[in-house]
Design an enzyme around this catalytic site. Structure first.
Site, short mmCIF file in Angstrom:
data_model
loop_
_atom_site.label_atom_id
_atom_site.label_comp_id
_atom_site.label_asym_id
_atom_site.label_seq_id
_atom_site.Cartn_x
_atom_site.Cartn_y
_atom_site.Cartn_z
N GLY A 1 18.52 26.38 -17.50
CA GLY A 1 18.12 27.55 -17.98
C GLY A 1 19.40 28.59 -16.22
N GLY B 1 21.50 27.23 -14.04
CA GLY B 1 22.66 26.13 -13.91
C GLY B 1 23.33 25.93 -14.31
CB ALA C 1 24.19 22.43 -13.91
CE1 TYR D 1 11.81 30.91 -6.91
CE2 TYR D 1 12.01 32.65 -6.38
CZ TYR D 1 12.76 31.67 -7.14
OH TYR D 1 13.13 32.28 -7.90
P1 NDP Z 1 15.41 26.47 -14.32
O1 NDP Z 1 14.05 26.07 -14.05
O2 NDP Z 1 15.73 26.48 -15.26
O3 NDP Z 1 16.39 25.45 -13.20
C1 NDP Z 1 15.88 25.17 -11.64
C2 NDP Z 1 17.52 24.16 -11.67
O4 NDP Z 1 16.79 23.01 -10.82
C3 NDP Z 1 16.75 22.40 -13.14
O5 NDP Z 1 18.05 22.53 -13.26
C4 NDP Z 1 15.59 21.91 -11.73
O6 NDP Z 1 16.36 20.60 -12.47
C5 NDP Z 1 17.01 22.26 -10.64
N1 NDP Z 1 16.02 21.53 -9.33
C6 NDP Z 1 14.52 21.38 -9.68
N2 NDP Z 1 14.58 20.32 -8.32
C7 NDP Z 1 15.16 20.99 -7.93
C8 NDP Z 1 15.89 18.64 -6.88
N3 NDP Z 1 14.64 18.18 -6.80
N4 NDP Z 1 16.66 18.06 -6.85
C9 NDP Z 1 17.75 18.54 -7.41
N5 NDP Z 1 17.62 20.43 -8.99
C10 NDP Z 1 16.42 20.48 -9.13
O7 NDP Z 1 15.26 28.11 -13.69
P2 NDP Z 1 16.30 29.32 -13.37
O8 NDP Z 1 17.46 28.85 -13.85
O9 NDP Z 1 15.65 29.93 -13.19
O10 NDP Z 1 17.01 29.47 -11.12
C11 NDP Z 1 17.88 28.81 -11.15
C12 NDP Z 1 18.30 29.69 -9.79
O11 NDP Z 1 18.09 31.42 -10.29
C13 NDP Z 1 17.05 29.49 -8.79
O12 NDP Z 1 17.35 29.15 -7.67
C14 NDP Z 1 15.92 30.51 -8.86
O13 NDP Z 1 15.78 30.95 -7.70
C15 NDP Z 1 16.99 31.35 -9.00
N6 NDP Z 1 16.59 33.12 -9.89
C16 NDP Z 1 16.05 33.05 -11.30
C17 NDP Z 1 15.67 34.31 -11.16
C18 NDP Z 1 14.81 34.31 -13.01
O14 NDP Z 1 13.73 34.62 -13.58
N7 NDP Z 1 14.66 33.09 -13.20
C19 NDP Z 1 15.48 35.54 -10.87
C20 NDP Z 1 16.14 35.46 -9.66
C21 NDP Z 1 16.59 33.79 -8.88
P3 NDP Z 1 15.35 19.82 -14.19
O15 NDP Z 1 16.07 20.75 -15.30
O16 NDP Z 1 15.07 17.95 -13.36
O17 NDP Z 1 13.89 20.15 -13.57
MG1 PMR Z 2 7.73 40.61 -11.26
C1 PMR Z 2 11.82 46.80 -11.38
C2 PMR Z 2 11.03 46.36 -11.66
C3 PMR Z 2 10.80 44.51 -11.80
C4 PMR Z 2 12.33 43.29 -11.85
C5 PMR Z 2 13.02 43.70 -11.70
C6 PMR Z 2 11.13 41.84 -11.48
C7 PMR Z 2 11.77 41.14 -11.64
N1 PMR Z 2 9.77 42.09 -11.68
C8 PMR Z 2 9.08 43.24 -12.13
C9 PMR Z 2 7.82 44.12 -11.03
C10 PMR Z 2 7.00 43.55 -11.61
N2 PMR Z 2 6.76 42.46 -11.32
C11 PMR Z 2 5.47 44.21 -11.73
C12 PMR Z 2 5.57 45.88 -10.81
C13 PMR Z 2 4.73 43.40 -11.66
C14 PMR Z 2 3.04 43.75 -11.55
C15 PMR Z 2 2.79 43.20 -12.98
C16 PMR Z 2 5.03 41.82 -11.40
C17 PMR Z 2 4.40 41.40 -11.62
C18 PMR Z 2 5.31 39.27 -11.17
C19 PMR Z 2 5.10 38.10 -11.22
C20 PMR Z 2 3.53 38.24 -11.66
N3 PMR Z 2 6.69 39.71 -11.26
C21 PMR Z 2 7.03 38.17 -11.41
C22 PMR Z 2 6.19 37.60 -10.98
C23 PMR Z 2 6.31 35.84 -11.10
O1 PMR Z 2 5.50 35.15 -10.75
C24 PMR Z 2 7.71 36.02 -10.71
C25 PMR Z 2 7.61 35.57 -9.43
O2 PMR Z 2 7.57 36.75 -8.73
O3 PMR Z 2 8.73 34.51 -9.02
C26 PMR Z 2 9.27 33.97 -7.92
C27 PMR Z 2 8.42 37.39 -11.11
C28 PMR Z 2 9.34 38.12 -10.44
N4 PMR Z 2 9.27 39.04 -10.90
C29 PMR Z 2 11.25 39.96 -11.01
C30 PMR Z 2 11.57 38.14 -11.34
C31 PMR Z 2 13.21 38.23 -11.15
C32 PMR Z 2 11.31 37.41 -11.05
C33 PMR Z 2 10.87 35.70 -11.00
C34 PMR Z 2 12.05 35.20 -10.17
C35 PMR Z 2 12.35 35.29 -9.32
O4 PMR Z 2 12.29 35.94 -8.11
O5 PMR Z 2 13.15 34.16 -8.99
#
Ligand code: NDP
Ligand code: PMR
Length: 397
Positions: free
Chosen positions: A95, A97, A92, A272
């Protein structure tokens, strides 16, 4: 100030030994269960009489909420009032959290336990985002150390607070790593932290959730679209694939077995996405095993693409620059941290989201709906196998 708080702690709460992780975690925490002076106003020292009643060791810190039942039937004018709920949110300190902690704390109805690996960072973050300090407690948890997870569960229990909702949110994403790094116990860091650490935490705290008298108790594990190969995002290589779990069976240690769940070559982005599949499978297995018996709601979610969070901190600078506009204007999957926080807060507390076993998503109008998981992320047999192997790895079986 936090140091003072730590030095005031009783001997029953030990100072955390720095995790022996070989990972390149830049900021390590300083304290074991350090309750911040800023964020501990819910906490009072229990009298020795109260402690004897509850059969816990004397001298521990206790929450006021522990004493009161969830619903106070004897409230004035016969009105039923609900005590504050207690929700633990892992990761938390930034991001999603952090935004969720804020959304819940500012309702005044929740005491948010921010379970974080870096106490000072969490304290600063809470202050700067304006989380009301009387609704927030910070406790140390490093998910990359199973010893720390066990210590956290012990410390939480000793606090005397009931547990009403647990949110497994923390995660690491290491897309540019050439070589694997490992948790304290030697598991590849992404799966070790995101899945195994949370698996142990959720298992250890299940009994606490069971004992909660709160009207709706929940265990939420954050999932993602990128672990679901039934979506466009989930088809961007490398794709999630747990295979036959042979790497996990071998312990993901990269020495005598692969650091990847499917037994393949190390790939940080895939690790991941694999870990997110594990999160979604684990939620469903919890549901199958415990929903009927306990009444706990088990849920997962995809909160939207929160392209600005710290999750992408290890990515190359160009990615970090282009990813937010790409998601905003091209895929239109972008959501702000605030919006994503309000979505997760709904899954924690909305009375209409009590269905168990569900993977929640939100449509363009920000209305929640039950989403479909990919074939692999809904494979019941794989979920059972994952559960059994994970139990062995974390020392529960
Ligand atoms: P952040 O990096 O902002 O937040 C991640 C949090 O996890 C930070 O508070 C970090 O702590 C903590 N953390 C990492 N390692 C540990 C550990 N060993 N012990 C305790 N805490 C730890 O990322 P997000 O807010 O984006 O991610 C939160 C969740 O949302 C994740 O589960 C991610 O998979 C999910 N998610 C994110 C998306 C996105 O687009 N960002 C999309 C879909 C899902 P610290 O601050 O100390 O680094
Ligand atoms: Mg993605 C509707 C299309 C869509 C959405 C909702 C996401 C979410 N992404 C989409 C499309 C694409 N992505 C396409 C077409 C591409 C190729 C250009 C693309 C690429 C891309 C990369 C390289 N996307 C990424 C990455 C990352 O490094 C991120 C990732 O995979 O993290 C694990 C990511 C993401 N795309 C998302 C979301 C939500 C992520 C990151 C977070 C996550 O899954 O936790």
């Amino acid at each position: 100030m936090a140091l003072q708080a730590a030095s005031l702690l009783p001997a029953t709460i030990s100072i955390h030994k720095e995790a022996k992780t070989s990972a390149s975690i830049k900021e390590t925490s300083l304290f074991g269960v350090s309750f911040s002076t800023h964020f501990k106003t819910e906490l009072t020292l229990a009298t020795s009489q109260e402690l004897r009643k509850k059969e816990v060791p004397a001298g521990i810190i206790r929450a006021q909420t522990a004493a009161s039942p969830a619903v106070d039937q004897a409230a004035p004018e016969g009105k039923k009032t609900l005590r504050k709920g207690n929700v633990i949110i892992t990761g938390a300190s930034s991001g999603l959290g952090l935004a969720t902690a804020k959304a819940l704390a500012e309702t005044g109805k929740w005491n948010v336990i921010m379970a974080c690996r870096n106490f000072l960072k969490a304290e600063k973050a809470a202050k700067s985002i304006g989380i009301p300090k009387e609704h927030c407690t910070i406790m140390h948890l490093d998910l990359a150390s199973l010893e720390s997870v066990r210590q956290f569960a012990d410390n939480f229990r000793r606090s005397g607070m009931p547990l009403d909702v647990l949110v497994c949110n923390a995660a690491v994403y290491l897309p540019t790593a050439k070589e694997p790094t490992y948790t304290a116990e030697g598991f590849e860091l992404s799966v070790g932290t995101n899945h195994l650490g949370h698996f142990l935490l959720a298992r250890l705290l299940l009994d606490d959730l069971k004992q909660s008298d709160y009207p709706s108790k929940r265990l939420i594990i954050v999932g993602s679209i990128t672990g679901n190969t039934n979506t466009l995002a989930g088809n961007v290589p490398p794709k999630a694939n747990l295979g036959d779990l042979r790497g996990l069976v071998g312990g993901l240690n990269g020495i005598d077995t692969s650091p990847m769940i499917d037994g393949g070559e190390f790939d940080g982005a895939k690790a991941y996405k694999d870990s997110k599949v594990c999160n979604m499978l684990t939620m469903q297995e919890f549901h199958r095993r415990y929903n009927e018996e306990t009444g706990i709601t088990f849920a997962s979610l995809y909160p939207g693409c929160i392209a600005t969070t710290g999750l992408f901190r290890e990515h190359i600078p160009l990615f970090r620059l282009l990813f937010p506009p790409f998601q905003k204007y091209i895929t239109k999957g972008y959501v702000s941290e605030e919006e994503a926080g309000s979505r997760l807060a709904q899954v924690v507390s909305d009375p209409s989201l009590t269905k168990s076993g569900v993977y929640w998503s939100w449509n363009k109008n920000s209305a929640s709906f039950e989403n479909q998981l990919s074939k692999e992320a809904s494979d019941a047999e794989k979920a059972r196998k994952l559960w059994e192997i994970s139990e062995k790895l974390v020392g529960l079986a």
